[in-house]
Design a protein around this motif. Structure first.
Motif, PDB file in Angstrom:
ATOM      1  N   VAL A 298       0.832  -1.199   0.000  1.00  0.00           N
ATOM      2  CA  VAL A 298       0.000   0.000   0.000  1.00  0.00           C
ATOM      3  C   VAL A 298       0.873   1.258   0.000  1.00  0.00           C
ATOM      4  CG1 VAL A 298      -1.858   1.216   1.199  1.00  0.00           C
ATOM      5  CG2 VAL A 298      -1.753  -1.284   1.271  1.00  0.00           C
ATOM      6  N   CYS A 299       0.491   2.221  -0.816  1.00  0.00           N
ATOM      7  CA  CYS A 299       1.314   3.417  -1.036  1.00  0.00           C
ATOM      8  C   CYS A 299       1.723   4.116   0.257  1.00  0.00           C
ATOM      9  CB  CYS A 299       0.579   4.396  -1.956  1.00  0.00           C
ATOM     10  SG  CYS A 299      -1.047   4.938  -1.383  1.00  0.00           S
ATOM     11  N   HIS A 300       0.793   4.261   1.206  1.00  0.00           N
ATOM     12  CA  HIS A 300       1.088   5.037   2.414  1.00  0.00           C
ATOM     13  C   HIS A 300       1.940   4.265   3.409  1.00  0.00           C
ATOM     14  CE1 HIS A 300      -1.559   7.855   0.655  1.00  0.00           C
ATOM     15  NE2 HIS A 300      -2.651   7.153   0.873  1.00  0.00           N
ATOM     16  N   GLN A 301       2.138   2.983   3.170  1.00  0.00           N
ATOM     17  CA  GLN A 301       3.117   2.224   3.938  1.00  0.00           C
ATOM     18  C   GLN A 301       4.474   2.246   3.240  1.00  0.00           C
ATOM     19  OE1 GLN A 301       2.795   1.068   6.891  1.00  0.00           O
ATOM     20  NE2 GLN A 301       4.653  -0.144   7.129  1.00  0.00           N
ATOM     21  N   ILE A 302       4.440   2.170   1.918  1.00  0.00           N
ATOM     22  CA  ILE A 302       5.678   2.108   1.143  1.00  0.00           C
ATOM     23  C   ILE A 302       6.485   3.401   1.259  1.00  0.00           C
ATOM     24  CG2 ILE A 302       6.589   2.018  -1.210  1.00  0.00           C
ATOM     25  CD1 ILE A 302       4.314   0.076  -1.873  1.00  0.00           C
ATOM     26  N   LEU A 303       5.833   4.553   1.164  1.00  0.00           N
ATOM     27  CA  LEU A 303       6.573   5.811   1.158  1.00  0.00           C
ATOM     28  C   LEU A 303       7.456   5.995   2.395  1.00  0.00           C
ATOM     29  CD1 LEU A 303       4.922   6.528  -1.393  1.00  0.00           C
ATOM     30  CD2 LEU A 303       4.778   8.858  -0.503  1.00  0.00           C
ATOM     31  N   PRO A 304       6.924   5.845   3.609  1.00  0.00           N
ATOM     32  CA  PRO A 304       7.820   5.978   4.766  1.00  0.00           C
ATOM     33  C   PRO A 304       8.791   4.807   4.896  1.00  0.00           C
ATOM     34  CG  PRO A 304       5.582   5.477   5.491  1.00  0.00           C
ATOM     35  CD  PRO A 304       5.516   5.743   4.020  1.00  0.00           C
ATOM     36  N   GLU A 305       8.324   3.603   4.605  1.00  0.00           N
ATOM     37  CA  GLU A 305       9.171   2.406   4.701  1.00  0.00           C
ATOM     38  C   GLU A 305      10.415   2.525   3.842  1.00  0.00           C
ATOM     39  OE1 GLU A 305       7.523  -1.339   3.540  1.00  0.00           O
ATOM     40  OE2 GLU A 305       6.606  -1.663   5.479  1.00  0.00           O
ATOM     41  N   LYS A 306      10.256   3.007   2.637  1.00  0.00           N
ATOM     42  CA  LYS A 306      11.347   3.074   1.675  1.00  0.00           C
ATOM     43  C   LYS A 306      12.143   4.374   1.755  1.00  0.00           C
ATOM     44  CE  LYS A 306      10.351  -0.939  -0.085  1.00  0.00           C
ATOM     45  NZ  LYS A 306      11.244  -2.096   0.168  1.00  0.00           N
ATOM     46  N   GLY A 307      11.875   5.181   2.769  1.00  0.00           N
ATOM     47  CA  GLY A 307      12.682   6.370   2.998  1.00  0.00           C
ATOM     48  C   GLY A 307      12.363   7.558   2.127  1.00  0.00           C
ATOM     49  N   HIS A 308      11.173   7.587   1.538  1.00  0.00           N
ATOM     50  CA  HIS A 308      10.810   8.711   0.681  1.00  0.00           C
ATOM     51  C   HIS A 308      10.326   9.924   1.472  1.00  0.00           C
ATOM     52  CE1 HIS A 308      11.350   6.233  -2.809  1.00  0.00           C
ATOM     53  NE2 HIS A 308      10.442   5.365  -2.410  1.00  0.00           N
ATOM     54  N   VAL A 309      10.014   9.733   2.755  1.00  0.00           N
ATOM     55  CA  VAL A 309       9.463  10.814   3.576  1.00  0.00           C
ATOM     56  C   VAL A 309      10.434  11.159   4.703  1.00  0.00           C
ATOM     57  CG1 VAL A 309       7.542  11.561   5.029  1.00  0.00           C
ATOM     58  CG2 VAL A 309       7.118   9.999   3.102  1.00  0.00           C
ATOM     59  N   VAL A 310      10.772  12.435   4.818  1.00  0.00           N
ATOM     60  CA  VAL A 310      11.583  12.925   5.937  1.00  0.00           C
ATOM     61  C   VAL A 310      10.945  14.209   6.464  1.00  0.00           C
ATOM     62  CG1 VAL A 310      13.729  11.889   5.049  1.00  0.00           C
ATOM     63  CG2 VAL A 310      13.145  14.248   4.432  1.00  0.00           C
ATOM     64  N   PRO A 311      11.303  14.618   7.677  1.00  0.00           N
ATOM     65  CA  PRO A 311      10.701  15.834   8.248  1.00  0.00           C
ATOM     66  C   PRO A 311      10.935  17.073   7.392  1.00  0.00           C
ATOM     67  CG  PRO A 311      11.837  14.578   9.961  1.00  0.00           C
ATOM     68  CD  PRO A 311      12.187  13.940   8.644  1.00  0.00           C
ATOM     69  N   GLY A 312       9.957  17.983   7.442  1.00  0.00           N
ATOM     70  CA  GLY A 312      10.084  19.280   6.812  1.00  0.00           C
ATOM     71  C   GLY A 312       9.757  19.342   5.341  1.00  0.00           C
ATOM     72  N   GLU A 313       9.408  18.202   4.731  1.00  0.00           N
ATOM     73  CA  GLU A 313       9.109  18.176   3.302  1.00  0.00           C
ATOM     74  C   GLU A 313       7.639  18.513   3.033  1.00  0.00           C
ATOM     75  OE1 GLU A 313      12.180  15.052   1.250  1.00  0.00           O
ATOM     76  OE2 GLU A 313      10.275  14.242   1.951  1.00  0.00           O
ATOM     77  N   VAL A 314       7.366  18.814   1.766  1.00  0.00           N
ATOM     78  CA  VAL A 314       5.988  18.909   1.275  1.00  0.00           C
ATOM     79  C   VAL A 314       5.743  17.696   0.385  1.00  0.00           C
ATOM     80  CG1 VAL A 314       4.337  20.204  -0.115  1.00  0.00           C
ATOM     81  CG2 VAL A 314       5.896  21.415   1.424  1.00  0.00           C
ATOM     82  N   ILE A 315       4.779  16.880   0.795  1.00  0.00           N
ATOM     83  CA  ILE A 315       4.442  15.642   0.094  1.00  0.00           C
ATOM     84  C   ILE A 315       3.024  15.768  -0.443  1.00  0.00           C
ATOM     85  CG2 ILE A 315       4.290  13.124   0.292  1.00  0.00           C
ATOM     86  CD1 ILE A 315       6.943  13.873   1.365  1.00  0.00           C
TER      87      ILE A 315
END
Length: 414
Positions: A100-117
């Motif tokens: 599922v997309c919303h599990q994959i993004l943080p799992e795979k390191g695509h999300v870090v603090p301070g970003e706009v997603i």
């Protein structure tokens, strides 16, 4: 005196500061679309005459809603998206086996603090659990992001939920957010940034914080956010080498509204048909069920599977009730396999499926028929959400789902 959202959007728009109500153009750090919303984004991208995406390394495309392809239409959508990925050399493509997309993004390191997603999916707000400003957008808006790499925003005001108290046994983050949504109503935070703070949130895992942020949209929120702390940083460092910046809210901000939530006496909560804000304590709900769905971007993580397996171990699912278990990602699936959780589910009588969205959006797996009742760990219970519009969907935590599967009716774990 800005809020966390104002600070992030100021950085993204190249301004020294912004205030709630300002209209700004923000540079996008990560743009996500999937197999269901992606085709319209691609078609719109081509209609406006765009030749190349703005940055092929900042686009993430997972397949999760209709996987494996369950119709000629979905197969054609997959082909269209794969061709787009190949043509534009999209660096981060996750095919039908990933989850599922919303599990994959943080799992795979695509999300870090301070970003706009931004994501062409309303539950993109999940990623605010890592201190990012994350929000869902339309497929045609995504076409413009693909082309230009930026998007306009109205800077939101902030509702900060100061959550205090200790969770009782068998009460989880899902119960906390359902309680808040029931209190606020479906429009109680319309176009507000929903911050989750306080000692209760500090004690939660990153996975639990994702549950809170995931469902901010169910009270109208523009995004959900948790200020980064040591847990956040440890999670991010294990999964990403991207640079990041931590932003926190100034509590004297004029656009900040603080709402105190005490959960000391909270019991398990149930969202009853057909609205997420139709929330009742479980002691007031006595309903027989036909199906239990354990999974989704809300509660398909390893901690949820552990909570459910602990209750199901050595027990059997009730006659006349079926249970569908869908881990949120390949990583979750493999970890659950290694821990023996999937064996517990199968021995109890559940059907375990490969990582995907499953019945959450009336998908190809596990939909309910006319007159049937589903108890689900997902985030929405609208009429027709999991199949027949004559069915009913109730929402709960993973623990309640497991206990209810054994009893064949909605019950709290002992």
């Amino acid at each position: 005196m800005p809020t966390m959202s104002e600070k992030i959007l100021a950085r993204a728009s190249g301004k020294e500061s912004v205030e709630a109500g300002d209209i700004i153009i923000a540079n996008i750090d990560i743009a996500m679309t999937h197999d269901l919303t992606g085709p319209l984004s691609v078609e719109s991208f081509e209609k406006i005459g765009a030749e190349r995406v703005w940055d092929s390394s900042k686009i993430v495309i997972p397949f999760d809603h209709q996987v494996p392809a369950d119709s000629i239409d979905s197969a054609n959508n997959h082909i269209l998206m794969r061709e787009f990925v190949k043509k534009h050399d999209i660096k981060h493509f996750y095919d039908v086996n990933a989850g599922v997309c919303h599990q994959i993004l943080p799992e795979k390191g695509h999300v870090v603090p301070g970003e706009v997603i931004v994501g062409a999916d309303s539950h993109t707000c999940t990623h605010g659990a890592l201190g990012a400003f994350a929000t869902g957008i339309g497929s045609t808006d995504m076409a413009m992001v693909f082309s230009e790499g930026n998007l306009w925003f109205k800077v939101p005001e902030t509702n900060r939920f100061n959550i205090t108290g200790e969770l009782n046994d068998n009460v989880y983050a899902k119960d906390v957010i359902l309680h808040i949504i029931g209190k606020m109503g479906a429009d109680g935070s319309t176009y507000k940034a929903c911050e989750f703070a306080g000692e209760t949130v500090s004690n939660m895992s990153v996975s639990d914080r994702m549950v809170l942020c995931n469902m901010a949209i169910e009270m109208g929120g523009k995004t959900g956010l948790v200020e980064p702390d040591k847990k956040t940083i440890n999670y991010v460092k294990k999964r990403s080498d991207k640079p990041y910046k931590v932003f926190k809210t100034d509590l004297d901000s004029p656009s900040l509204n603080i709402i105190d939530i005490d959960i000391d006496d909270l019991e398990p909560q149930i969202a009853c048909p057909h609205n997420v804000d139709n929330v009742k304590p479980i002691s007031e709900v006595d309903v027989e069920i036909d199906q239990v769905f354990l999974g989704s971007c809300t509660n398909g993580r390893l901690s949820d599977l552990r909570d459910a397996a602990k209750i199901l171990k050595g027990n059997k699912i009730a006659n006349g009730t079926r249970m569908l278990v869908i881990p949120a990602s390949k990583e979750v699936y493999l970890n659950a396999l290694d821990e023996g959780l999937l064996k517990i589910f199968v021995e109890a009588g559940a059907l375990v499926s490969a990582p995907c969205c499953g019945p959450c959006l009336g998908g190809h797996t596990g939909i309910i028929g006319p007159g049937e009742v589903s108890l689900s760990t997902s985030n929405r219970n609208f009429k027709g959400r999991q199949g027949s519009s004559d069915g009913k969907v109730y929402l709960s935590s993973a623990a309640v789902a497991a206990a209810s599967a054994i009893e064949g009716r909605i019950v709290a774990p002992e």
